[in-house]
Design an enzyme around this catalytic site. Structure first.
Site, PDB file in Angstrom:
ATOM      1  N   CYS A 158       0.809  -1.224   0.000  1.00  0.00           N
ATOM      2  CA  CYS A 158       0.000   0.000   0.000  1.00  0.00           C
ATOM      3  C   CYS A 158       0.841   1.272   0.000  1.00  0.00           C
ATOM      4  O   CYS A 158       0.633   2.179  -0.811  1.00  0.00           O
ATOM      5  CB  CYS A 158      -0.970  -0.003   1.171  1.00  0.00           C
ATOM      6  N   HIS A 165      -2.987   0.845   6.819  1.00  0.00           N
ATOM      7  CA  HIS A 165      -3.182   0.894   5.367  1.00  0.00           C
ATOM      8  C   HIS A 165      -3.308   2.339   4.898  1.00  0.00           C
ATOM      9  O   HIS A 165      -3.715   3.218   5.656  1.00  0.00           O
ATOM     10  CB  HIS A 165      -4.449   0.118   4.982  1.00  0.00           C
ATOM     11  N   ASN A 221      -5.880   2.291  -4.527  1.00  0.00           N
ATOM     12  CA  ASN A 221      -4.904   1.757  -3.576  1.00  0.00           C
ATOM     13  C   ASN A 221      -4.385   0.406  -4.024  1.00  0.00           C
ATOM     14  O   ASN A 221      -4.940  -0.234  -4.915  1.00  0.00           O
ATOM     15  CB  ASN A 221      -5.525   1.652  -2.184  1.00  0.00           C
TER      16      ASN A 221
END
Length: 218
Positions: free
Chosen positions: A141, A193, A205
């Site tokens: 991420c 995240h 993402n």
């Protein structure tokens, strides 16, 4: 990527060090004050010291946004980074600009950066997820957001999501704009995240399945 998150925390990416101003600097910059050079070849330094490195030169009449005085130096915004020039009246002077001029310039710069971030982010749709990945062979991420920032606006941001969060300016969800980073926490405190906002509800993402679009609540 965790499937469920207890909270969403948002941070304005354009506030990373070197890209934008701190709260006090925004107040100073909003006055529209610029630092001008009276001479050719005025040194632009990395810190407020004659012993610091010279990164560039200013020519007569050239100007940069004034961010305050540090000792015998003016702090300026040089290409998105804090730099310093002599505050001696022999070499420099300050002059206020019209509010409309500053607002237009600031808005245009931010809008351009956001457009570049969004365009760059979409180039990697479908790139696989890879733990620890920072290249097009596979992203995790934060590896993805870091790659997008570097490629889009040549800005290096911290490697992991927690550090990216710690080094960014926090804003409310209602203030989200395209290009901002959206951080997620499973327990309400530790960041696990990060994605990049495309709107107030959607992001892009790198998660299980690779780089893809997602909603903030998916």
């Amino acid at each position: 990527m965790l499937k469920r998150f207890a909270s969403i925390i948002v941070a304005a990416t354009l506030a990373f060090s070197g890209l934008a101003f701190t709260t006090s600097e925004q107040a100073e910059a909003s006055t529209g004050t610029f630092a001008y050079s009276k001479v050719n070849g005025l040194n632009i330094r990395t810190s407020a010291s004659l012993n610091s490195s010279v990164v560039a030169k200013m020519d007569k009449g050239q100007r940069y946004t004034y961010l305050g005085k540090v000792g015998s130096f003016y702090k300026i915004n040089y290409k998105g980074t804090h730099r310093y020039i002599s505050a001696s009246s022999t070499y420099t002077y300050l002059k206020a600009a019209t509010t409309s001029t500053v607002t237009t310039s600031s808005t245009s710069t931010a809008s351009s950066a956001r457009s570049k971030l969004v365009a760059e982010s979409k180039k990697y749709l479908g790139v696989p997820y890879r733990f620890g990945g920072t290249t097009t062979a596979g992203f995790d991420c934060s590896g993805y957001t870091g790659h997008v920032y570097k490629k889009a606006i040549n800005k290096s941001i911290p490697r992991d999501s927690r550090s990216q969060y710690a080094n960014s300016k926090k804003v409310s969800k209602s203030a989200i704009q395209a290009g901002d980073l959206v951080f997620f926490s499973h327990n309400g405190s530790t960041i696990q995240h990060v994605g990049m906002a495309l709107s107030k509800t959607q992001m892009i993402n790198s998660e299980t399945g690779g780089v893809k679009y997602a909603s903030f609540t998916s």
